[in-house]
Scaffold this active site. Sequence first.
Site, PDB file in Angstrom:
ATOM      1  N   HIS A  92      44.563  37.406  52.741  1.00  0.00           N
ATOM      2  CA  HIS A  92      44.082  38.139  51.560  1.00  0.00           C
ATOM      3  C   HIS A  92      43.983  39.623  51.868  1.00  0.00           C
ATOM      4  CE1 HIS A  92      41.495  39.206  48.114  1.00  0.00           C
ATOM      5  NE2 HIS A  92      41.820  38.049  47.604  1.00  0.00           N
ATOM      6  N   ILE A 140      42.203  43.184  51.706  1.00  0.00           N
ATOM      7  CA  ILE A 140      41.115  43.411  50.753  1.00  0.00           C
ATOM      8  C   ILE A 140      40.131  42.255  50.872  1.00  0.00           C
ATOM      9  CG2 ILE A 140      40.469  43.626  48.321  1.00  0.00           C
ATOM     10  CD1 ILE A 140      43.196  44.812  47.769  1.00  0.00           C
ATOM     11  N   GLY A 146      36.534  39.033  46.432  1.00  0.00           N
ATOM     12  CA  GLY A 146      35.335  39.265  45.645  1.00  0.00           C
ATOM     13  C   GLY A 146      34.320  38.143  45.777  1.00  0.00           C
ATOM     14  N   VAL A 147      34.794  36.902  45.880  1.00  0.00           N
ATOM     15  CA  VAL A 147      33.860  35.778  45.996  1.00  0.00           C
ATOM     16  C   VAL A 147      33.070  35.856  47.304  1.00  0.00           C
ATOM     17  CG1 VAL A 147      35.166  34.248  44.495  1.00  0.00           C
ATOM     18  CG2 VAL A 147      35.749  34.354  46.916  1.00  0.00           C
ATOM     19  N   GLU A 170      29.118  36.099  47.953  1.00  0.00           N
ATOM     20  CA  GLU A 170      28.461  35.223  48.918  1.00  0.00           C
ATOM     21  C   GLU A 170      27.617  36.019  49.902  1.00  0.00           C
ATOM     22  OE1 GLU A 170      27.151  32.193  51.348  1.00  0.00           O
ATOM     23  OE2 GLU A 170      27.976  32.090  49.321  1.00  0.00           O
TER      24      GLU A 170
END
Length: 228
Positions: A130, A136, A139-140, A144
């Site tokens: 990723h 990058i 976002g998850v 978290e």
Amino acid sequence: MASSALANSLLSPLNSHSPISNRTPKTLSLSSFNRFSLPRISRSPLVSTTTHTNFIANCASTASDSSKDETPIELRFPAYPTVVDINQIREILPHRFPFLLVDRVIEYNPGVSAVGIKNVTINDNFFPGHFPDRPIMPGVLMVEAMAQVGGLVMLQPEVGGSRDSFFFAGIDKVRFRKPVVAGDTLVMRMTLTKLQKRFGIAKMDGKAYVGGEVVCEGEFLMAMGSSE
């Protein structure tokens, strides 16, 4: 004849011995033209030579002083303080590698708020996928990491949270403002806004920053149990 006489009468002042006709025309030299014809323009004080010189001197002295007092960049910025280190974090949170996403807590008010940091490095295990050409942080995982900072706030005797029955229950109004890349330091603030001990529900506001700019924000819902 009448028209001829009229013309002669109109031209007579030029041909007569009048004071104007007797004057000998003077030839003006270029030097006299420059001397008498052009008005002298005075300089404005704003652009005077003295002011301009002083301005240059002041700039030079300022640059000289700044070069003398300039601190090397490696000494200019202090490190974040350590209020809760990684060993203490591991005693509070049940998470372990590769899912422990809080490296340090720099501000801590148990049961109220906390500010934690995550050092994002190219060695993080999610970067190979990723993305291979542009690392990058997902976002998850930012969400978290923020939820784990929230866990540090809530898993305290003052609040009554238990690590055996504390869960991330929901998110709302989450927005990702800017990408977080390898080399960034993610600074996350989580603040308790509502606590319902009867139902074991806690609501928190969270914001994450990189370089003082918000990169992620949202509302978090935590479900917590009792240690009894």
